[in-house]
Design an enzyme around this catalytic site. Structure first.
Site, PDB file in Angstrom:
ATOM      1  N   ARG A 299       0.786  -1.236   0.000  1.00  0.00           N
ATOM      2  CA  ARG A 299       0.000   0.000   0.000  1.00  0.00           C
ATOM      3  C   ARG A 299       0.817   1.286   0.000  1.00  0.00           C
ATOM      4  NH1 ARG A 299      -3.738   0.214   4.858  1.00  0.00           N
ATOM      5  NH2 ARG A 299      -4.986   1.688   3.660  1.00  0.00           N
ATOM      6  N   ASP A 300       2.120   1.217   0.194  1.00  0.00           N
ATOM      7  CA  ASP A 300       2.881   2.473   0.243  1.00  0.00           C
ATOM      8  C   ASP A 300       4.315   2.276  -0.260  1.00  0.00           C
ATOM      9  OD1 ASP A 300       3.300   5.171   0.657  1.00  0.00           O
ATOM     10  OD2 ASP A 300       3.811   4.938   2.779  1.00  0.00           O
ATOM     11  N   ILE A 301       4.466   1.609  -1.400  1.00  0.00           N
ATOM     12  CA  ILE A 301       5.796   1.444  -1.974  1.00  0.00           C
ATOM     13  C   ILE A 301       6.231   2.765  -2.603  1.00  0.00           C
ATOM     14  CG2 ILE A 301       7.099   0.316  -3.824  1.00  0.00           C
ATOM     15  CD1 ILE A 301       5.496  -2.186  -3.268  1.00  0.00           C
TER      16      ILE A 301
END
Length: 314
Positions: A67-69
Site C-alpha cells: 500500500r505504500d511502496i
C-alpha cells in the site's frame, strides 16, 4: 529474503523494528552520479523480488499488499542490496480470500499511488505494481514521483507515460547515467516500467514478470559492458554495410563478438574478420572473384557458395 523486522506489542504499545540499513533510503541517491545503471538495475531487481515475495504464490498462506511502496520506503545496505520497508499501512490477507479487490480507505504516497485506487477506493495487488513502476521511473529519471514536474504539474509516472507514448522517454533519463545505458537494456526496462503503470489493472504485469524483464535488462547491460570494448571500434559502420544490418540490432554483444571473429559478409561479397585480443582485422574476399588465365586446361565454373580465404592486410 528479509524485508522487515519484529513487532513489539507490549502494554498496548506497538513498535515495528527494522534491520539497520547503513546507506539509508533510496530517495537520497536518485540523482547521485556514483549510482551506475548496473547498480540501479540490481536495486530494481531486489525491490521486485521483495514485492514478489510479499504478494505470495498459490501455496502461500497469506498475501501482503504493501500500500505504500515508494523510493523513501526502500532501504539500502553496505553492498547496495535493497529491501522494502514501511509496512505501517500494509494489509495481510489470507490467500483463500478473494483478492480481486479489497475495499479500503485511500492511503499511500501521492505520485506513487495507483490513480484507480484513489478514484474507486479498490485496493489490489496491481496497486502495488503501479507503485513499483513509479519507483522504476524514479531510478531511471533520477527524480521523485512525489514531486510535481513540468508546466502541467504532472507527477513523474504520468509524465513518463506521456513521453513513452511519443517515443521521447530518453529525454527524461537522468543525465548522470544516460551515456551508460545500452539501447536494448533501456528498451526492456522502459517497456516493463510502462506496463506497471498501465491505466488498466489487468494489463499490469505480476511482480514475477517484472523480475524476469529486469533481469533481461541487466543481462543486456552487463553483456554490453563486458563485450563492447572487445569489438572493433567501427563495428557499427561495418554492420551497416552488411547484407542484413537489422539482424544484428538485437543480439547480445558477446554473440556479435563471436560473429566478428568468424567473419561478417558485406554487400560487396567481402568479409571483415576481427581477431580475438588485439582486434586486428583481415579482409576476406570470395574465391569467385578470381580466375586462372592460361594455367588450367579445364573450364572454370563459378560456384554459388565458394569458400572464403584470408588475405593479409597491406
Amino acid at each position: 529474503m528479509y524485508y522487515g523486522g519484529g513487532v513489539s506489542n507490549e502494554e498496548d504499545e506497538k513498535i515495528t523494528v527494522y534491520e539497520y540499513a547503513s546507506r539509508g533510503s533510496l530517495d537520497k541517491y536518485l540523482s547521485d552520479d556514483s549510482l551506475t545503471w548496473v547498480m540501479r538495475l540490481k536495486i530494481c531487481i531486489d525491490i521486485a523480488i521483495g514485492l514478489e515475495f510479499l504478494h505470495g504464490t498459490v501455496s502461500s498462506p497469506e498475501v501482503v499488499i504493501h500500500r505504500d511502496i515508494s523510493s523513501s520506503n526502500i532501504l539500502l545496505f553496505d553492498d547496495w542490496k535493497a529491501k522494502i520497508t514501511g509496512f505501517g499501512l500494509s494489509l495481510v490477507c489470507p490467500t483463500s480470500q478473494d483478492l480481486e479487490y479489497v475495499i479500503d480507505n485511500v492511503s499511500g504516497t501521492i505520485g506513487y499511488r495507483d490513480p484507480l485506487y484513489s478514484q474507486e477506493g479498490f485496493l489490489t495487488k496491481e496497486s502495488d505494481i503501479f507503485s513499483l513502476g513509479a519507483v522504476l521511473f524514479d531510478i531511471l529519471c533520477g527524480k521523485l514521483s512525489s514531486v510535481k514536474l513540468d508546466d502541467d504539474y504532472l507527477y513523474l509516472p504520468f509524465l513518463a507515460k506521456k513521453h513513452y507514448h511519443f517515443k521521447k522517454l530518453d529525454e527524461l533519463v537522468f543525465e548522470g547515467i544516460k551515456e551508460q545505458i545500452e539501447p536494448q537494456s533501456f528498451v526492456t526496462f522502459a517497456k516493463i516500467a510502462y506496463q506497471c503503470i498501465h491505466h488498466r489493472r489487468e494489463r499490469r504485469p505480476t511482480a514475477n514478470e517484472v523480475v524476469i524483464q529486469l533481469k533481461k535488462s541487466l543481462e543486456f547491460q552487463e553483456d554490453y559492458e563486458k563485450w563492447e570494448p572487445e569489438l572493433p571500434k567501427d563495428y557499427k559502420e561495418i554492420i551497416q554495410k552488411s547484407k542484413c544490418p537489422e539482424m544484428y540490432s538485437t543480439i547480445k554483444k558477446e554473440d556479435l563478438y563471436n560473429i566478428f571473429s568468424k567473419g561478417i559478409l558485406l554487400q560487396q561479397d567481402k568479409v571483415l574478420l576481427s581477431f580475438d585480443g588485439d582486434r586486428e582485422r583481415n579482409e576476406m574476399v570470395s574465391a569467385t572473384m578470381f580466375s586462372y588465365i592460361g594455367s588450367c586446361p579445364h573450364e572454370l565454373k563459378s560456384l554459388p557458395e565458394s569458400r572464403l580465404f584470408s588475405l593479409p592486410d597491406i
